[in-house]
Design an enzyme around this catalytic site. Structure first.
Site, mmCIF file in Angstrom:
data_model
loop_
_atom_site.group_PDB
_atom_site.id
_atom_site.type_symbol
_atom_site.label_atom_id
_atom_site.label_comp_id
_atom_site.label_asym_id
_atom_site.label_seq_id
_atom_site.Cartn_x
_atom_site.Cartn_y
_atom_site.Cartn_z
ATOM 1 N N GLY A 148 0.821 -1.188 0.000
ATOM 2 C CA GLY A 148 0.000 0.000 0.000
ATOM 3 C C GLY A 148 0.864 1.250 0.000
ATOM 4 N N GLY A 149 0.233 2.407 -0.200
ATOM 5 C CA GLY A 149 0.953 3.676 -0.163
ATOM 6 C C GLY A 149 1.381 4.146 -1.536
ATOM 7 C CG ASP A 150 1.853 7.981 -4.233
ATOM 8 O OD1 ASP A 150 2.871 8.277 -4.878
ATOM 9 O OD2 ASP A 150 0.698 8.121 -4.680
ATOM 10 N N GLY B 7 6.439 -3.198 5.234
ATOM 11 C CA GLY B 7 6.529 -2.746 6.612
ATOM 12 C C GLY B 7 6.862 -1.281 6.749
ATOM 13 N N GLY C 175 4.180 1.050 4.704
ATOM 14 C CA GLY C 175 3.374 0.494 3.624
ATOM 15 C C GLY C 175 3.356 -1.014 3.805
ATOM 16 C CB CYS D 191 4.065 9.778 1.108
ATOM 17 S SG CYS D 191 5.315 8.850 2.035
#
Length: 372
Positions: free
Chosen positions: A77-79, A156, A145, A174
């Site tokens: 996940g995340g950017d 992690g 993430g 991010c």
């Protein structure tokens, strides 16, 4: 209290980091191993999470190549974020189990580990419900993430200790245009190294996640020697039984043997050429494919790289039980033919020491490696 093995590693390429996680996650899902916590530093890389905006990568392929920074799209996940030396990356491989199957709670616990760690170094960090990670004012100190598959975690956190902060200028970290990034070094205004932080993270991880932690060091030491003649590199081709791939001189360090002595011994045994070897200044970690270990348990290796210079046109005498061919390659040719990302990192280090220009745009390797 559940058990968890902690594995402090050296530099790890992002490809090898993915491979480690993929294999350990599968083993944890089958309950073949206990929980794991990998602690490491990556060679420079930008990673983009699923659903992230590729426009947040501000650097061109040529700029990435000149800076020797990789770029990968990943399934966490995340950017977009950055990993590199001076940043502590943690990959927990945990089975969340009954009663703990709460992704938000899991991320909050990771943040708590990092908040407590920062506090021990005199830095008060906070979490943000809107933007995960930990923050000091308007600047992010650690990114988070995660990925969870069949309730086993991977990916992690990344805690900035003293990384090259100029690399962040190549991304919108991010995806947040109105916020910045920071590090423990910057906030404390005092030198600090990753090795100081690792035991603190381990202690707080044990407390927050209620795990009994056992530190496990890599089971094997390996020496690698990159041979060059000032313009190109000499690679050896393994036998079909040993994988049929090209690599530098590589061999296991025997018990009680100094790594530099092992490098010199392997050079002579594999090429029949006696030449001085010098440290290349890079030690990398990887997980060995179980097909080559004879065991189903994870076997990690630390590999220290060395460099040797041969006269142009030198033709080595090979050990036919290990290698079937030796050939000189230009650096561009070597990058096309080598199989392992840690070999490429070592060869790039030699290329840089010779002050040769970086070769072409950095490629986004999409497969997960199976290292031997």
């Amino acid at each position: 209290m559940r058990s968890c093995e902690v594995r402090p590693l050296q530099l790890v390429t992002y490809e090898n980091g993915l491979q480690m996680q993929e294999r350990l996650v599968a083993m944890r899902q089958r309950e073949e191993i206990v929980d794991q916590l990998l602690l490491l530093q990556h060679t420079p890389v930008f990673t983009l999470g699923r659903g992230g905006d590729r426009g947040n990568l501000l650097a061109s392929p040529d700029q990435l190549s000149a800076s020797r920074i990789r770029f990968y799209e990943t399934n966490r996940g995340g950017d977009i974020t950055y990993h590199g030396p001076g940043q502590l990356v943690g990959y927990p491989i945990l089975h969340l189990g009954e009663g703990n199957r709460d992704v938000r709670k899991y991320v909050t616990k990771l943040e708590e580990v990092l908040i407590r760690t920062a506090r021990d170094f005199g830095v008060e960090a906070k979490r943000s419900e809107k933007n995960r990670g930990i923050w000091v004012g308007n600047e992010k100190l650690a990114a988070i993430g995660v990925r969870i598959a069949r309730w086993v975690t991977s990916h992690g956190f990344a805690l900035n200790i003293d990384p090259d902060m100029t690399h962040y200028r190549m991304i919108t970290a991010c995806g947040l245009r109105d916020r910045g990034v920071t590090s423990l070094r910057k906030l404390r205004e005092a030198p600090i190294v990753v090795e100081e932080v690792i035991p603190v993270v381990i202690r707080h991880f044990a407390d927050v996640f209620e795990r009994e932690l056992q530190v496990r060091r890599p089971e094997m030491k390996v020496a690698k020697v990159v041979i060059h003649d000032g313009e190109g590199v000499l690679l050896l081709r393994r036998t079909a039984a040993a994988g049929d791939f090209w690599q530098p001189v590589t061999g296991r360090v025997e018990d009680g043997e100094l790594v530099a002595d092992a490098a010199r011994r392997e050079l002579i045994e594999e090429t029949a050429v006696d030449a001085p070897v010098e440290p290349l200044g890079i030690t990398q970690s990887f997980l060995i494919d179980p097909r080559f270990t004879g065991t189903s348990t994870p076997v990690f290796a630390d590999e220290e790289a060395f460099v040797a210079r041969f006269a142009p046109g030198t033709k080595p005498v090979l050990d036919p039980s290990e290698h079937v061919e030796a050939r000189w390659f230009t650096f561009p040719e070597a990058y096309e033919i080598i199989r392992w990302s840690d070999d490429r990192e070592a060869i790039e280090r030699v290329q840089s020491s010779l002050r040769l220009p970086a070769f072409g745009p950095v490629k986004n390797v999409e497969h997960v490696e199976q290292h031997s």
